[in-house]
Design a protein around this motif. Structure first.
Motif, PDB file in Angstrom:
ATOM      1  N   GLY A   1      36.645  -9.675  12.437  1.00  8.83           N
ATOM      2  CA  GLY A   1      36.468  -9.074  11.126  1.00  8.83           C
ATOM      3  C   GLY A   1      35.258  -8.167  10.978  1.00  8.83           C
ATOM      4  O   GLY A   1      35.038  -7.603   9.914  1.00  8.83           O
ATOM      5  N   ALA A   2      34.471  -7.999  12.042  1.00  8.73           N
ATOM      6  CA  ALA A   2      33.325  -7.076  11.996  1.00  8.73           C
ATOM      7  C   ALA A   2      33.854  -5.634  11.979  1.00  8.73           C
ATOM      8  O   ALA A   2      35.032  -5.386  12.212  1.00  8.73           O
ATOM      9  CB  ALA A   2      32.424  -7.298  13.202  1.00  8.73           C
ATOM     10  N   ALA A   3      32.981  -4.684  11.726  1.00 15.15           N
ATOM     11  CA  ALA A   3      33.382  -3.275  11.715  1.00 15.15           C
ATOM     12  C   ALA A   3      33.965  -2.882  13.072  1.00 15.15           C
ATOM     13  O   ALA A   3      33.372  -3.152  14.116  1.00 15.15           O
ATOM     14  CB  ALA A   3      32.183  -2.396  11.383  1.00 15.15           C
ATOM     15  N   ALA A   4      35.129  -2.254  13.053  1.00 10.72           N
ATOM     16  CA  ALA A   4      35.794  -1.836  14.299  1.00 10.72           C
ATOM     17  C   ALA A   4      35.109  -0.601  14.871  1.00 10.72           C
ATOM     18  O   ALA A   4      34.769   0.323  14.135  1.00 10.72           O
ATOM     19  CB  ALA A   4      37.261  -1.549  14.043  1.00 10.72           C
ATOM     20  N   GLN A   5      34.917  -0.604  16.176  1.00 11.41           N
ATOM     21  CA  GLN A   5      34.335   0.543  16.868  1.00 11.41           C
ATOM     22  C   GLN A   5      35.247   1.048  17.974  1.00 11.41           C
ATOM     23  O   GLN A   5      35.011   2.113  18.529  1.00 11.41           O
ATOM     24  CB  GLN A   5      32.975   0.172  17.443  1.00 11.41           C
ATOM     25  CG  GLN A   5      31.969  -0.129  16.357  1.00 11.41           C
ATOM     26  CD  GLN A   5      30.595  -0.418  16.927  1.00 11.41           C
ATOM     27  OE1 GLN A   5      30.389  -0.450  18.136  1.00 11.41           O
ATOM     28  NE2 GLN A   5      29.637  -0.629  16.056  1.00 11.41           N
ATOM     29  N   VAL A   6      36.283   0.276  18.294  1.00 11.77           N
ATOM     30  CA  VAL A   6      37.191   0.626  19.395  1.00 11.77           C
ATOM     31  C   VAL A   6      38.630   0.364  18.973  1.00 11.77           C
ATOM     32  O   VAL A   6      38.928  -0.661  18.372  1.00 11.77           O
ATOM     33  CB  VAL A   6      36.861  -0.217  20.654  1.00 11.77           C
ATOM     34  CG1 VAL A   6      37.893  -0.026  21.742  1.00 11.77           C
ATOM     35  CG2 VAL A   6      35.476   0.122  21.174  1.00 11.77           C
ATOM     36  N   ARG A   7      39.501   1.316  19.285  1.00 14.83           N
ATOM     37  CA  ARG A   7      40.942   1.144  19.090  1.00 14.83           C
ATOM     38  C   ARG A   7      41.569   1.056  20.480  1.00 14.83           C
ATOM     39  O   ARG A   7      41.402   1.943  21.299  1.00 14.83           O
ATOM     40  CB  ARG A   7      41.527   2.329  18.339  1.00 14.83           C
ATOM     41  CG  ARG A   7      43.042   2.275  18.223  1.00 14.83           C
ATOM     42  CD  ARG A   7      43.625   3.484  17.508  1.00 14.83           C
ATOM     43  NE  ARG A   7      43.353   3.378  16.092  1.00 14.83           N
ATOM     44  CZ  ARG A   7      42.668   4.272  15.376  1.00 14.83           C
ATOM     45  NH1 ARG A   7      42.180   5.347  15.956  1.00 14.83           N
ATOM     46  NH2 ARG A   7      42.466   4.087  14.101  1.00 14.83           N
ATOM     47  N   ALA A   8      42.275  -0.039  20.731  1.00 15.97           N
ATOM     48  CA  ALA A   8      42.985  -0.218  21.997  1.00 15.97           C
ATOM     49  C   ALA A   8      44.467   0.053  21.716  1.00 15.97           C
ATOM     50  O   ALA A   8      45.104  -0.692  20.975  1.00 15.97           O
ATOM     51  CB  ALA A   8      42.795  -1.640  22.517  1.00 15.97           C
TER      52      ALA A   8
END
Length: 64
Positions: free
Chosen positions: A22-29
């Motif tokens: 639930g933390a801020a997303a920095q990567v999209r897989a």
């Protein structure tokens, strides 16, 4: 390079959240099936070897 007809995914924003914690997303897989998972920096690093093993397209972008 973007191919004609290729769908592009939007940049990550502050409202995008890690699917793991639930933390801020920095990567999209982006999965070979076309689905996607979002990860914070911590979880992206934890799964980095698996991304490479499965040839998953990893897109990075700082959440605003």
């Amino acid at each position: 390079m973007t191919m004609p007809g290729t769908l592009t995914r939007p940049e990550l924003t502050a409202s995008d959240r890690c699917d793991r914690c639930g933390a801020a997303a920095q990567v999209r897989a982006v999965l070979p099936s076309g689905g996607e998972l979002l990860f914070c920096g911590h979880h992206a690093r934890a799964h980095e070897a698996k991304f490479k093993e499965l040839s998953i397209d990893v897109q990075t972008g700082a959440a605003v």
